[in-house]
Design a protein around this motif. Structure first.
Motif, short mmCIF file in Angstrom:
data_model
loop_
_atom_site.label_atom_id
_atom_site.label_comp_id
_atom_site.label_asym_id
_atom_site.label_seq_id
_atom_site.Cartn_x
_atom_site.Cartn_y
_atom_site.Cartn_z
N SER A 21 0.82 -1.21 0.00
CA SER A 21 0.00 0.00 0.00
C SER A 21 0.86 1.26 0.00
O SER A 21 0.35 2.36 -0.20
CB SER A 21 -0.93 0.02 1.22
OG SER A 21 -0.15 0.16 2.41
N SER A 22 2.15 1.12 0.22
CA SER A 22 3.04 2.27 0.24
C SER A 22 3.18 2.83 -1.16
O SER A 22 3.49 2.11 -2.10
CB SER A 22 4.41 1.87 0.79
OG SER A 22 5.30 2.94 0.68
N LYS A 23 2.92 4.12 -1.30
CA LYS A 23 3.01 4.76 -2.61
C LYS A 23 4.44 5.24 -2.84
O LYS A 23 5.14 5.58 -1.91
CB LYS A 23 2.06 5.95 -2.66
CG LYS A 23 0.60 5.53 -2.60
CD LYS A 23 -0.30 6.72 -2.83
CE LYS A 23 -1.72 6.22 -2.95
NZ LYS A 23 -2.62 6.74 -1.99
N PRO A 24 4.85 5.29 -4.11
CA PRO A 24 6.17 5.84 -4.39
C PRO A 24 6.26 7.27 -3.88
O PRO A 24 5.26 7.96 -3.74
CB PRO A 24 6.26 5.80 -5.91
CG PRO A 24 5.24 4.82 -6.34
CD PRO A 24 4.16 4.85 -5.31
N LEU A 25 7.47 7.70 -3.60
CA LEU A 25 7.67 9.09 -3.18
C LEU A 25 7.23 9.99 -4.33
O LEU A 25 7.79 9.93 -5.42
CB LEU A 25 9.15 9.31 -2.85
CG LEU A 25 9.66 8.51 -1.65
CD1 LEU A 25 11.18 8.58 -1.59
CD2 LEU A 25 9.04 9.00 -0.35
N PHE A 34 15.46 11.34 4.37
CA PHE A 34 15.70 11.30 5.82
C PHE A 34 14.37 10.97 6.49
O PHE A 34 13.33 11.49 6.10
CB PHE A 34 16.18 12.68 6.31
CG PHE A 34 16.11 12.85 7.81
CD1 PHE A 34 17.20 12.51 8.61
CD2 PHE A 34 14.98 13.36 8.42
CE1 PHE A 34 17.13 12.66 10.00
CE2 PHE A 34 14.91 13.53 9.81
CZ PHE A 34 15.99 13.17 10.59
N TRP A 35 14.41 10.09 7.50
CA TRP A 35 13.23 9.96 8.36
C TRP A 35 13.65 10.12 9.81
O TRP A 35 14.74 9.72 10.21
CB TRP A 35 12.44 8.67 8.12
CG TRP A 35 13.13 7.38 8.43
CD1 TRP A 35 13.41 6.85 9.66
CD2 TRP A 35 13.59 6.40 7.49
NE1 TRP A 35 14.03 5.64 9.55
CE2 TRP A 35 14.14 5.33 8.23
CE3 TRP A 35 13.58 6.32 6.09
CZ2 TRP A 35 14.68 4.21 7.62
CZ3 TRP A 35 14.11 5.20 5.50
CH2 TRP A 35 14.66 4.16 6.25
N GLY A 63 8.77 12.89 8.80
CA GLY A 63 8.64 12.80 10.24
C GLY A 63 7.99 14.03 10.85
O GLY A 63 7.68 15.00 10.15
N PRO A 64 7.83 14.01 12.16
CA PRO A 64 7.23 15.15 12.85
C PRO A 64 8.18 16.34 12.84
O PRO A 64 9.40 16.17 12.88
CB PRO A 64 7.00 14.63 14.27
CG PRO A 64 8.05 13.57 14.45
CD PRO A 64 8.21 12.93 13.10
N GLN A 65 7.61 17.54 12.78
CA GLN A 65 8.42 18.75 12.79
C GLN A 65 8.36 19.39 14.17
O GLN A 65 7.29 19.61 14.72
CB GLN A 65 7.91 19.74 11.73
CG GLN A 65 8.04 19.20 10.31
CD GLN A 65 7.58 20.19 9.26
OE1 GLN A 65 7.61 21.40 9.47
NE2 GLN A 65 7.15 19.67 8.12
N LEU A 81 7.19 15.14 4.46
CA LEU A 81 6.06 14.24 4.62
C LEU A 81 5.84 14.02 6.10
O LEU A 81 6.80 14.03 6.88
CB LEU A 81 6.34 12.89 3.95
CG LEU A 81 6.45 12.87 2.42
CD1 LEU A 81 6.89 11.48 1.94
CD2 LEU A 81 5.11 13.24 1.79
N PRO A 82 4.60 13.79 6.50
CA PRO A 82 4.36 13.51 7.92
C PRO A 82 4.93 12.15 8.30
O PRO A 82 5.37 11.37 7.45
CB PRO A 82 2.83 13.52 8.02
CG PRO A 82 2.35 13.18 6.64
CD PRO A 82 3.37 13.75 5.70
N THR A 83 4.91 11.87 9.59
CA THR A 83 5.36 10.57 10.08
C THR A 83 4.66 9.46 9.31
O THR A 83 3.46 9.50 9.09
CB THR A 83 5.04 10.44 11.58
OG1 THR A 83 5.66 11.51 12.28
CG2 THR A 83 5.54 9.12 12.13
N GLN A 84 5.45 8.48 8.89
CA GLN A 84 4.91 7.32 8.16
C GLN A 84 4.88 6.11 9.07
O GLN A 84 5.72 5.98 9.98
CB GLN A 84 5.77 7.03 6.94
CG GLN A 84 5.86 8.18 5.95
CD GLN A 84 4.53 8.51 5.33
OE1 GLN A 84 3.92 7.68 4.66
NE2 GLN A 84 4.05 9.74 5.54
#
Length: 195
Positions: A21-25, A34-35, A63-65, A81-84
């Motif tokens: 279900s993970s979509k490409p970046l 970076f995560w 990740g979270p900011q 991107l938000p936390t995955q």
């Protein structure tokens, strides 16, 4: 007698991309990823230099900011991107061309042992970091930069050439960092033995 037991890593998990279900970046490649927590521990100068030098592609910060440098987030080829979910990260790693750990040389970063370092190494992808005490033990498995210019150059070199064979071979010792190995060490310590 005290014994330090460092954290382990699930090598098989990080080599997988089982989350279909993970979509490409969703950004132009190549992808520099970076995560983790996006905050002031990140070295803005390294990210600005890389952003300036990359003629194509995207720097993806996941990740979270927590009060990050707004100038870095405003760079034209930086995307956040938000936390995955953890289950999505192996697939994201496989979509990445290079994984980065651009922490600045600060008292807090000099004292930390980032969990993501072993995770990154376990993916089999090129890894570029800013040199810190925690990265020295793994220096044969990754590229460590001393300056923003070197950080940018190393990332771009890895985008072009991939991970060198000696780094791949050096990463074989990650098997000794598995949670199973860590549990065996803990069991031995608890039983009063040495390892």
């Amino acid at each position: 007698l005290a014994k330090l037991l460092t954290h382990g890593v699930d090598v098989e998990f990080w080599r997988s991309d089982f989350d279909s279900s993970s979509k490409p970046l969703e950004a132009p490649g190549p992808h520099v990823v970076f995560w983790g927590v996006i905050d002031r521990r990140m070295d803005s100068a390294s990210l600005r230099q890389l952003s300036h030098d990359m003629t194509e592609g995207t720097i993806v910060l996941i990740g979270p900011q927590q009060d990050p440098d707004s100038d870095v987030l405003a760079l034209p080829n930086v995307r956040t991107l938000p936390t995955q979910p953890l289950s999505a990260l192996p697939a994201i790693a496989q979509q990445a061309d290079v994984l980065i750990m651009p922490y600045g040389d600060l008292p807090v970063t000099r004292a930390m042992q980032p969990l993501k370092l072993k995770e990154y190494l376990a993916t089999g992808k090129p890894v570029v970091v800013n040199r810190l005490p925690s990265t020295d033990e793994w220096s044969d498995c990754l590229d460590a930069a001393e300056t923003p210019e070197q950080f940018s150059r190393l990332v771009r070199e890895r985008i072009k050439n991939g991970i060198p064979a000696p780094q791949v071979m050096a990463r074989s010792r990650l098997q000794r960092e598995s949670w199973k190995s860590k549990a065996e060490v803990l069991e031995e310590v608890l039983q009063g033995g040495e390892s």
